[in-house]
Each structure stands twice: as structure tokens, then as C-alpha cells.
Design an enzyme around this catalytic site. Structure first.
Site, mmCIF file in Angstrom:
data_model
loop_
_atom_site.group_PDB
_atom_site.id
_atom_site.type_symbol
_atom_site.label_atom_id
_atom_site.label_comp_id
_atom_site.label_asym_id
_atom_site.label_seq_id
_atom_site.Cartn_x
_atom_site.Cartn_y
_atom_site.Cartn_z
ATOM 1 N N ASP A 182 52.450 105.229 87.015
ATOM 2 C CA ASP A 182 51.901 104.005 86.450
ATOM 3 C C ASP A 182 50.385 104.032 86.622
ATOM 4 O O ASP A 182 49.886 104.425 87.680
ATOM 5 C CB ASP A 182 52.508 102.810 87.204
ATOM 6 C CG ASP A 182 52.165 101.487 86.567
ATOM 7 O OD1 ASP A 182 53.011 100.972 85.835
ATOM 8 O OD2 ASP A 182 51.063 100.959 86.816
ATOM 9 N N GLU A 225 51.963 100.756 80.566
ATOM 10 C CA GLU A 225 51.174 101.861 81.118
ATOM 11 C C GLU A 225 52.006 102.746 82.032
ATOM 12 O O GLU A 225 51.477 103.443 82.891
ATOM 13 C CB GLU A 225 49.961 101.297 81.870
ATOM 14 C CG GLU A 225 50.284 100.462 83.081
ATOM 15 C CD GLU A 225 50.464 98.979 82.789
ATOM 16 O OE1 GLU A 225 50.302 98.187 83.721
ATOM 17 O OE2 GLU A 225 50.758 98.618 81.630
#
Length: 313
Positions: A182, A225
Site C-alpha cells: 500500500d 493505492e
């Protein structure tokens, strides 16, 4: 005959010749002379397999010319023979049989549009394509599987792939690891530099990671993301080493927006498939737990989820 008449005849002859060439080219382009199997249901929906002249075997074995990793498909399930425009499919005494247009067959001459079911869930469509059909079908296939921004695989493809890989790992007792990462403080990037800059970060990070993977690794955008990498045949320890290389490469990646370098780091969680896990959910949850631990420990680091009863070396 006047000079003008001769010039007209010459131009007309040239025009007719050019039209003939154009018609011939259009005919050549429209010839549906390329034999394909397209996956309509099962593993790799939308994928195209071009049939070469001669015999092509289909099954879940590594030795099959077209490999379909489905437990209900025999190791060598069917044989397809192409001779010019004649195409025949032959069942190779498979466990679950082969159906063409709903009827079980031992051997069957295929026609354009026939649907072949192998095993319990995989359906293949036989068709002839021309060059334009082939290009269009390939673009449609890629569009259905790829994230439009980063060109990584999308979440659906990841979920389909990891289900297949878990089945393979259980059947062959081989290692399977999952990396989940992430981007740290990504909202801050969007708020500070704008969403176009955020998109550029995602694109460039995806390119960095993709360039470090094997062809058989599945790299996908899991959401926002967050990204995942499925690693067939890779142990937890080796997946951890790769994860650290990915983390370090992202940290030094020269991502620039409006003349300013954007500092980007990632938190990474790594887990391996364990024999007691019944389906991919356990592996995904383990990688997610390791990712959470990496963020909780301060971000920009890699954390491994060790199986119960084991300890870090």
C-alpha cells in the site's frame, strides 16, 4: 483518337486497376482463416488460443499445448486437429467428458461458433477470425482484465488467478506466496500535489514493480493505492526478499510532477499459503494482516506473516 481520349483511357485503366487491388486487399483482410478457441466460461474468460496446423492438446498438464488449470479437466483432456479449414475435436478418455453444443462426444468435426465444454465449468468457443477480429478480440480481452490507469491486472483477474493458484498449490504441494503493498500517506500526495500527480505516482510505481517480476507472476491493483503480487513456487522467505527489493526500488524511484520529485514509500505485507487453508481468503487475510502490521510499525517496511507454530529466523 485524341490525346485527351488517350489520357482518359489511361486514367480509367489505372483507376480500375487500383480498384481491383483494393477489392483484393479487402477480400484478403476479410478472410476468416485463423482458427481460435476463446474461453467463454471458467479460468481465463476471454482469453484466445490460436490453433496451429496439426494437433493441439488441451488439459491441465504442463505437457498440454493449451493448459487450463481446472481440477475438473483431465491432464490431457482433448485433442484438436486442424487441417486447412477442417477442424476436429477428440476426447482423450477424459474423466468428466467433452461436450459440443450440449452433446457428449468422442470425436466431432467443428463448425464456426461451436461451443465445447471440457470438464465441469470450462466452455470454449471455436471460431475463425480474420486479422481485424483478432486485434479487436485481444483488445477486448485486455480491457476486461487490466486496470485502465496502471495497466496492472484488475481485482477480478487477481481473485480468479489466486483461486487457481491455491488449487494448484494444494494439488502439487508447492509453495505459493502473496505480497500486498500500500502506498504510504497517498491521500497526502493527492491533497498536496493534486489528483493528476497522484495518478502519475500510481502509474510509475506500477511500472517499477512490473519491471521486477517474472512473466508468470500476477501483479494486480487490488484497490485505490493497494496492489498485490501472486508468486507461484516461491517460499515465504524468498517472497520476503523480493518484497524488500520492491520496497527499496519504490523509495528511490525518480517520480517527478511539475518539476518536483514526489517522495513515495510503500508498506508491504507478505504471507504464504498454508495447507490448512481451504480457499484463497485465508491467504489474502494473512497478507493483509502483515500489511497492517507494517503500517502500524511505522510504514516503509516489510512484514512477514509466519505460519502458526513457527518463528522468524
Amino acid at each position: 483518337m485524341s490525346d485527351d481520349d488517350e489520357k482518359y483511357d489511361d486514367l480509367e485503366a489505372t483507376r480500375v486497376s487500383d480498384l481491383d487491388k483494393l477489392r483484393a486487399e479487402l477480400t484478403r483482410r476479410s478472410q476468416r482463416d485463423r482458427a481460435y478457441l476463446i474461453v467463454l466460461a471458467g479460468v481465463d474468460v476471454g482469453k484466445m488460443f490460436k490453433l496451429g496446423e496439426g494437433q493441439t492438446t488441451i488439459g491441465r498438464s504442463q505437457k498440454a499445448d493449451i493448459r487450463l488449470d481446472d481440477d475438473s479437466i483431465s491432464r490431457l483432456h482433448v485433442r484438436v486437429t486442424l487441417a486447412g479449414t477442417f477442424v476436429e475435436v477428440e476426447d482423450l478418455q477424459s474423466s468428466n467428458g467433452t461436450m459440443v453444443n450440449g452433446e457428449r462426444i468422442a470425436k466431432h468435426a467443428l463448425k464456426d461458433g461451436d461451443k465445447i465444454r471440457v470438464g465441469e465449468t470450462t466452455i470454449l468457443k471455436f471460431t475463425f477470425h480474420d486479422r481485424l477480429d483478432e486485434s479487436f478480440q485481444q483488445k477486448m480481452y485486455n480491457a476486461a482484465l487490466r486496470d485502465p490507469l496502471t495497466r496492472a491486472y484488475n481485482k477480478k483477474y487477481f481473485l480468479d488467478s489466486i483461486a487457481t493458484e491455491v488449487s494448484y498449490a494444494k494439488r502439487h504441494e508447492t509453495p505459493l506466496s502473496l505480497i500486498m503493498f500500500d502506498l504510504d500517506h497517498f491521500k497526502r500526495v493527492n491533497d498536496t500535489y493534486g489528483h493528476p500527480a497522484g495518478d502519475q505516482v500510481l502509474i510509475e510505481i506500477a511500472a517499477v514493480v512490473q519491471g521486477m517480476l517474472r512473466a508468470e507472476d500476477v501483479f494486480a491493483r487490488y484497490g485505490g493505492e493497494e496492489f498485490v503480487v501472486v508468486l507461484r513456487g516461491i517460499t515465504l522467505a524468498n517472497a520476503g526478499l523480493l518484497a524488500e527489493r520492491l520496497r527499496a526500488a519504490v523509495e528511490v524511484a525518480p517520480i517527478v510532477s511539475d518539476g518536483k520529485r514526489l517522495p513515495v514509500t510503500v508498506s508491504v505485507g507478505v504471507a504464504c499459503f498454508e495447507p490448512h487453508q481451504e480457499d484463497p481468503r485465508g491467504l489474502i487475510a494473512a497478507a493483509d494482516e502483515a500489511l497492517y502490521a507494517a503500517k502500524h510499525a511505522g510504514r516503509n517496511r516489510v512484514m512477514l506473516k509466519y505460519p502458526p507454530g513457527t518463528a522468524p529466523p
